[in-house]
Design a protein around this motif. Structure first.
Motif, PDB file in Angstrom:
ATOM      1  N   VAL A 176      12.434 -41.944 -11.737  1.00 18.06           N
ATOM      2  CA  VAL A 176      11.840 -40.886 -10.904  1.00 18.06           C
ATOM      3  C   VAL A 176      12.478 -39.549 -11.272  1.00 18.06           C
ATOM      4  CG1 VAL A 176      11.295 -42.448  -9.000  1.00 18.06           C
ATOM      5  CG2 VAL A 176      13.488 -41.256  -9.025  1.00 18.06           C
ATOM      6  N   CYS A 177      11.761 -38.464 -10.986  1.00 18.91           N
ATOM      7  CA  CYS A 177      12.282 -37.124 -11.260  1.00 18.91           C
ATOM      8  C   CYS A 177      11.977 -36.215 -10.082  1.00 18.91           C
ATOM      9  CB  CYS A 177      11.634 -36.530 -12.515  1.00 18.91           C
ATOM     10  SG  CYS A 177      11.930 -37.438 -14.033  1.00 18.91           S
ATOM     11  N   THR A 178      12.890 -35.285  -9.817  1.00 14.38           N
ATOM     12  CA  THR A 178      12.657 -34.282  -8.794  1.00 14.38           C
ATOM     13  C   THR A 178      11.571 -33.324  -9.297  1.00 14.38           C
ATOM     14  OG1 THR A 178      14.359 -32.820  -9.696  1.00 14.38           O
ATOM     15  CG2 THR A 178      15.045 -34.409  -8.003  1.00 14.38           C
ATOM     16  N   PRO A 179      10.932 -32.579  -8.384  1.00 17.79           N
ATOM     17  CA  PRO A 179       9.954 -31.580  -8.825  1.00 17.79           C
ATOM     18  C   PRO A 179      10.623 -30.546  -9.735  1.00 17.79           C
ATOM     19  CG  PRO A 179       9.760 -31.956  -6.471  1.00 17.79           C
ATOM     20  CD  PRO A 179      11.011 -32.653  -6.915  1.00 17.79           C
ATOM     21  N   PRO A 180       9.903 -30.065 -10.759  1.00 13.28           N
ATOM     22  CA  PRO A 180      10.479 -29.059 -11.658  1.00 13.28           C
ATOM     23  C   PRO A 180      10.804 -27.763 -10.914  1.00 13.28           C
ATOM     24  CG  PRO A 180       8.338 -29.832 -12.462  1.00 13.28           C
ATOM     25  CD  PRO A 180       8.550 -30.428 -11.118  1.00 13.28           C
ATOM     26  N   ALA A 181      11.908 -27.148 -11.296  1.00 11.14           N
ATOM     27  CA  ALA A 181      12.333 -25.876 -10.700  1.00 11.14           C
ATOM     28  C   ALA A 181      12.954 -25.000 -11.779  1.00 11.14           C
ATOM     29  CB  ALA A 181      13.322 -26.122  -9.569  1.00 11.14           C
ATOM     30  N   ARG A 182      12.990 -23.697 -11.491  1.00 12.75           N
ATOM     31  CA  ARG A 182      13.619 -22.741 -12.418  1.00 12.75           C
ATOM     32  C   ARG A 182      14.558 -21.857 -11.676  1.00 12.75           C
ATOM     33  NH1 ARG A 182       9.431 -19.867 -16.179  1.00 12.75           N
ATOM     34  NH2 ARG A 182       9.824 -18.354 -14.615  1.00 12.75           N
ATOM     35  N   ASP A 236      12.866 -31.936 -23.364  1.00 11.81           N
ATOM     36  CA  ASP A 236      14.068 -32.543 -23.917  1.00 11.81           C
ATOM     37  C   ASP A 236      14.878 -33.098 -22.756  1.00 11.81           C
ATOM     38  OD1 ASP A 236      15.882 -33.363 -25.834  1.00 11.81           O
ATOM     39  OD2 ASP A 236      16.313 -31.342 -26.553  1.00 11.81           O
ATOM     40  N   LEU A 237      15.943 -33.813 -23.057  1.00 14.76           N
ATOM     41  CA  LEU A 237      16.851 -34.349 -22.048  1.00 14.76           C
ATOM     42  C   LEU A 237      18.223 -33.737 -22.237  1.00 14.76           C
ATOM     43  CD1 LEU A 237      15.848 -38.112 -22.246  1.00 14.76           C
ATOM     44  CD2 LEU A 237      15.197 -36.469 -20.471  1.00 14.76           C
ATOM     45  N   VAL A 238      18.897 -33.431 -21.120  1.00 17.20           N
ATOM     46  CA  VAL A 238      20.236 -32.851 -21.148  1.00 17.20           C
ATOM     47  C   VAL A 238      21.086 -33.599 -20.135  1.00 17.20           C
ATOM     48  CG1 VAL A 238      21.599 -30.763 -20.749  1.00 17.20           C
ATOM     49  CG2 VAL A 238      19.335 -30.581 -21.790  1.00 17.20           C
ATOM     50  N   ALA A 239      22.296 -33.965 -20.535  1.00 20.95           N
ATOM     51  CA  ALA A 239      23.226 -34.640 -19.629  1.00 20.95           C
ATOM     52  C   ALA A 239      24.284 -33.651 -19.160  1.00 20.95           C
ATOM     53  CB  ALA A 239      23.896 -35.805 -20.340  1.00 20.95           C
ATOM     54  N   THR A 240      24.797 -33.897 -17.965  1.00 16.57           N
ATOM     55  CA  THR A 240      25.930 -33.108 -17.485  1.00 16.57           C
ATOM     56  C   THR A 240      27.203 -33.731 -18.051  1.00 16.57           C
ATOM     57  OG1 THR A 240      26.309 -34.463 -15.535  1.00 16.57           O
ATOM     58  CG2 THR A 240      24.723 -32.650 -15.319  1.00 16.57           C
ATOM     59  N   ASN A 241      28.325 -33.112 -17.820  1.00 19.67           N
ATOM     60  CA  ASN A 241      29.609 -33.674 -18.229  1.00 19.67           C
ATOM     61  C   ASN A 241      30.250 -34.481 -17.109  1.00 19.67           C
ATOM     62  OD1 ASN A 241      29.572 -32.623 -20.827  1.00 19.67           O
ATOM     63  ND2 ASN A 241      30.354 -30.658 -20.124  1.00 19.67           N
ATOM     64  N   HIS A 242      29.529 -34.686 -16.018  1.00 20.14           N
ATOM     65  CA  HIS A 242      30.043 -35.421 -14.870  1.00 20.14           C
ATOM     66  C   HIS A 242      30.132 -36.910 -15.225  1.00 20.14           C
ATOM     67  CE1 HIS A 242      30.308 -37.006 -10.788  1.00 20.14           C
ATOM     68  NE2 HIS A 242      30.636 -35.778 -10.409  1.00 20.14           N
ATOM     69  N   ALA A 243      31.328 -37.473 -15.223  1.00 11.10           N
ATOM     70  CA  ALA A 243      31.569 -38.841 -15.692  1.00 11.10           C
ATOM     71  C   ALA A 243      30.873 -39.904 -14.859  1.00 11.10           C
ATOM     72  CB  ALA A 243      33.068 -39.125 -15.725  1.00 11.10           C
ATOM     73  N   LYS A 244      30.482 -39.587 -13.619  1.00 10.88           N
ATOM     74  CA  LYS A 244      29.847 -40.595 -12.771  1.00 10.88           C
ATOM     75  C   LYS A 244      28.367 -40.304 -12.518  1.00 10.88           C
ATOM     76  CE  LYS A 244      34.069 -42.055 -10.595  1.00 10.88           C
ATOM     77  NZ  LYS A 244      34.775 -42.403  -9.373  1.00 10.88           N
ATOM     78  N   GLU A 245      27.791 -39.410 -13.288  1.00 13.55           N
ATOM     79  CA  GLU A 245      26.385 -39.053 -13.125  1.00 13.55           C
ATOM     80  C   GLU A 245      25.503 -40.091 -13.799  1.00 13.55           C
ATOM     81  OE1 GLU A 245      23.369 -37.548 -11.639  1.00 13.55           O
ATOM     82  OE2 GLU A 245      25.094 -36.225 -11.407  1.00 13.55           O
ATOM     83  N   ALA A 246      24.570 -40.674 -13.047  1.00 15.96           N
ATOM     84  CA  ALA A 246      23.696 -41.711 -13.592  1.00 15.96           C
ATOM     85  C   ALA A 246      22.356 -41.154 -14.059  1.00 15.96           C
ATOM     86  CB  ALA A 246      23.463 -42.806 -12.549  1.00 15.96           C
ATOM     87  N   ALA A 287      11.845 -24.710 -16.990  1.00 16.39           N
ATOM     88  CA  ALA A 287      11.852 -25.574 -15.807  1.00 16.39           C
ATOM     89  C   ALA A 287      12.730 -26.803 -16.048  1.00 16.39           C
ATOM     90  CB  ALA A 287      10.434 -26.006 -15.461  1.00 16.39           C
ATOM     91  N   MET A 288      13.386 -27.265 -14.964  1.00 18.91           N
ATOM     92  CA  MET A 288      14.258 -28.443 -15.047  1.00 18.91           C
ATOM     93  C   MET A 288      13.981 -29.377 -13.882  1.00 18.91           C
ATOM     94  SD  MET A 288      17.985 -27.053 -16.153  1.00 18.91           S
ATOM     95  CE  MET A 288      18.089 -25.494 -15.305  1.00 18.91           C
TER      96      MET A 288
END
Length: 119
Positions: free
Chosen positions: A113-119, A80-90, A101-102
């Motif tokens: 692109v995506c960073t390597p998954p981490a937990r 799934d996809l999750v957004a932060t509440n940071h107003a300037k996060e792209a 894992a995220m």
């Protein structure tokens, strides 16, 4: 009764269509000045993004950024996809609800692109 037998195969098609609609999840980037939407394949974790761009003399174009480094298919999961509440996060987070894992995913150049998954 014969008409019901003829229509039975089509009824199965109607039942199968809603299941396919769940294959992808979509989420807008939280940045207030960015018209970008991310998509993730819920099973494979592949991430891409698209945004609108103005094009003179037309209604504009949809620019899409295919999966690049780290954004391709992952191990099978429940993504799934999750957004932060940071107003300037792209970017957005790709999360695997099975493993926890995220990864952070964003557009770099002309690819997602995506960073390597981490937990």
């Amino acid at each position: 009764m014969p008409a019901a037998r003829l229509l039975a195969p089509f009824a199965l098609l109607l039942v199968a269509v809603p299941a396919a609609a769940e294959e992808f999840a979509f989420l807008a980037a939280p940045h207030h000045d960015l018209n970008r939407v991310f998509r993730v394949n819920r099973e494979t974790g592949e991430v891409g993004a698209c945004q609108y761009a103005v094009k003179d003399g037309s209604v504009g174009v949809t620019l899409c950024f295919p999966a690049g480094e780290g954004a391709g298919a992952q191990e099978a999961g429940a993504y799934d996809l999750v957004a932060t509440n940071h107003a300037k996060e792209a970017g957005v987070y790709r999360v695997d609800r099975r493993s926890g894992a995220m990864s952070v995913c964003y557009v770099l150049g002309e690819q997602t692109v995506c960073t390597p998954p981490a937990r």
